[in-house]
Enzyme design. Sequence first.
Site, PDB file in Angstrom:
ATOM      1  N   LEU A   1      39.349  45.959  46.456  1.00 41.12           N
ATOM      2  CA  LEU A   1      40.739  46.099  46.016  1.00 41.12           C
ATOM      3  C   LEU A   1      40.829  46.142  44.510  1.00 41.12           C
ATOM      4  O   LEU A   1      41.705  46.778  43.946  1.00 41.12           O
ATOM      5  CB  LEU A   1      41.563  44.907  46.512  1.00 41.12           C
ATOM      6  CG  LEU A   1      41.893  44.840  47.991  1.00 41.12           C
ATOM      7  CD1 LEU A   1      42.566  43.519  48.295  1.00 41.12           C
ATOM      8  CD2 LEU A   1      42.798  45.989  48.382  1.00 41.12           C
TER       9      LEU A   1
ATOM     10  N   VAL B   1      37.479  41.712  44.232  1.00 39.99           N
ATOM     11  CA  VAL B   1      38.376  41.315  45.314  1.00 39.99           C
ATOM     12  C   VAL B   1      38.285  42.359  46.422  1.00 39.99           C
ATOM     13  O   VAL B   1      38.347  43.562  46.162  1.00 39.99           O
ATOM     14  CB  VAL B   1      39.825  41.219  44.815  1.00 39.99           C
ATOM     15  CG1 VAL B   1      40.716  40.694  45.931  1.00 39.99           C
ATOM     16  CG2 VAL B   1      39.908  40.300  43.614  1.00 39.99           C
TER      17      VAL B   1
ATOM     18  N   ASP C   1      47.229  31.785  33.493  1.00 42.54           N
ATOM     19  CA  ASP C   1      46.944  33.223  33.415  1.00 42.54           C
ATOM     20  C   ASP C   1      48.121  34.038  33.958  1.00 42.54           C
ATOM     21  O   ASP C   1      47.932  34.939  34.767  1.00 42.54           O
ATOM     22  CB  ASP C   1      45.651  33.542  34.164  1.00 42.54           C
ATOM     23  CG  ASP C   1      44.960  34.793  33.613  1.00 42.54           C
ATOM     24  OD1 ASP C   1      45.341  35.242  32.508  1.00 42.54           O
ATOM     25  OD2 ASP C   1      44.050  35.324  34.285  1.00 42.54           O
TER      26      ASP C   1
END
Length: 663
Positions: free
Chosen positions: A350, A358, A469
Amino acid sequence: MLSNLVFLLPLLISLVASDNTSFTFVGFKPENLSIDSKAGITSTGLLQLTDTTKRQQMGHAFYPNPISFKKSSNGTVSSFSMTFVFGIISKYPALSGHGIAFVIAPTGGLPGALPGRYLGLFNDSNNGNATNHVLAIELDTNQSDDFADINDNHVGIDINGLESVKSVSAGYYADDNGDFRNLSLISGEQMQVWVEYDGVEKQISVTLAPLNVGKPKIPLLSLSRDLSPIIGNNMYVGFSSSTGSRLTSHYVLGWSFKMNGQAPELLLSQLPKLPTIFGGTERSKFLTIGLPVIIVSLVLVAISGVVYVIRRKRKFEELLEDWELDYGPQRFKYKDLFVATKGFREKELLGRGGFGKVYRGILPTSKIEIAVKRISHESRQGMREFVAEIVSMGRLRHKNLVPLLGYCRRKRELLLVYDYMPSGSLDKYLYYQPELTLGWSQRFGIIKGVASGLFYLHEEWEQVVVHRDVKASNVMLDGELNARLGDFGLAIFYDRGSDPQTTHVVGTVGYIAPEHTRSGKATTSTDVFAFGAFLLEVACGRRPLEPRWRTEDIILVDCVLSHWNRGEILGARDPNLGTEYVAEEVELELKLGLMCSNSEASARPSMRQVVQFLEGDVPLPELPSVGLCASGLTFPMSYPVAPMDKAFTHLSSVEESLLSGGR
Ligand SMILES: *[C@@H]1O[C@H](CO)[C@@H](O)[C@H](O)[C@H]1NC(C)=O
Ligand SMILES: *[C@@H]1O[C@H](CO)[C@@H](O)[C@H](O)[C@H]1NC(C)=O
Ligand SMILES: *[C@@H]1O[C@H](CO)[C@@H](O)[C@H](O)[C@H]1NC(C)=O
Ligand SMILES: *[C@@H]1O[C@H](CO)[C@@H](O)[C@H](O)[C@H]1NC(C)=O
């Protein structure tokens, strides 16, 4: 005359042929001999007269055709000659068998004969009878007092009975000096025997020699005897052998015979080989070739089986320590994740973050769609605390947070399992000719959602969670384009009221508050700073830093600030918005973005306030007019903008690499 010759020729030939029967065997084929059931011919061509599978047994082997020893039925026996090579192999010499005999007999067998000391030649009742018409040359390896044997290693001439007419100890007279040299019949050495009958002199002689010596000039044994009364016209020649123990085998390797002449020489080099170890050729072949091959194959099969199991085990190996047992429900099996992502196939990829990839996957049993983030890590330092945090994160439940389902730990690898967000991350919809531009109401909804999620982390949950983040690429959109703050890879937790520990600075350039860089402390306030950058990012449709743009445009905050200074803050908005936007909301968002981006942490609002401003519950205070420094609004003008390929480079230490990563 001619017709007479033509008529006589076949008769002459047949006479000559029968008088001169000759054959040579260098090794045997089963068709060459008529043998009884106890004898056999090995695949290598050895005639095995006794095998080792039975005790008290005998074996016979005869040349299949009768041989005419006399010119007429009442005539004298013609000269004949024969030679053979034999070997007796005995495991225990003391338990050796009884020996081998070369036989001339009226039938191609010796019916009624007994094994053991009878050598398969005679029995109790016919032993010694003149009607037997049997001549035997015995190589006797057993001393039978019944038959007046001289010792257990002798050669004898037997006529119609086992009591030898003449016998001598086995050996030979050396050609060079005439010395007698003993031979042991059961030594396992190959030996050659010559049996000759001189039909004129009526003399029979037997010679024995080791294989490499050649035929000695002086025979071992000579007997003057007219064989005419003993041997009939048509007789069979062959061998008999008997053994009293399983541990001895008798072999004949080659044999030649000739009536009225010298037996053809045997090509010794072409004789089959005697088995070197006890047990018979078939068995020894099995032992020397078959068994090792089988053992090696079995070992190979076993090894490859073990390797397969180990590999498989290693492939799906996980790290699981005692302290993790409490987290059972949130631990995933690596094997399941492996299957879910089809072995972490590139096709399922992904995204790629700074510290991990991912993958999309579907859990094998529940069929739930997941996103698996693989983070490689070297050290196990801090792992316990980190996993504890992951598990805590698993308990974070908010509609604007990406649910973390669990984790899995392997050597040098950590896997985080999230709900799969089909629409991907927000940044896709913002920068550079996005496929789908988000309208204003969607953007404003996303902003409110992220604010609400962050507020939950900061104030509503049992612990204070600093996300560290916050940025567009970490905001996921679900199927209905609802925002979900994801990737808690960097999050830290601390108890309410306590002071956050100094950590290494992590995060993404452009979102890191200046005091964070200085003190190394991540606080809710540093999250607010990042959220400010995010607000401007969404409103303006660009990244906080665009190093490749014109100098005055590189830093987004500066850009917005200059618009504000010129009194036209709306000019900073994303041109992709078109005309479909609510000016008040855009202005609110841009101003709030500037407020949150204040370089003074104390001047930034809290997330609680941010939510209130966005919801319109509390009006946004007027931003101080120009002369920012004087009013205390000091904006950082010096981000570390080193020449970078990507503005989204993580500042992270090796130690915390495992804690980081962005999609
Ligand atoms: C032994 O048998 C083989 C195979 O049948 C044959 O080729 C060979 O000629 C025979 N030898 C004698 C001497 O009969
Ligand atoms: C055959 O032998 C027998 C006895 O050995 C003898 O009486 C007889 O005369 C012989 N016959 C011939 C044709 O030689
Ligand atoms: C001994 O051998 C002879 C000759 O083959 C046979 O006729 C006889 O029946 C045998 N005797 C015994 C006791 O087996
Ligand atoms: C040969 O064998 C005989 C009989 O077994 C024995 O008496 C003699 O000593 C042996 N000779 C040698 C040189 O071994």
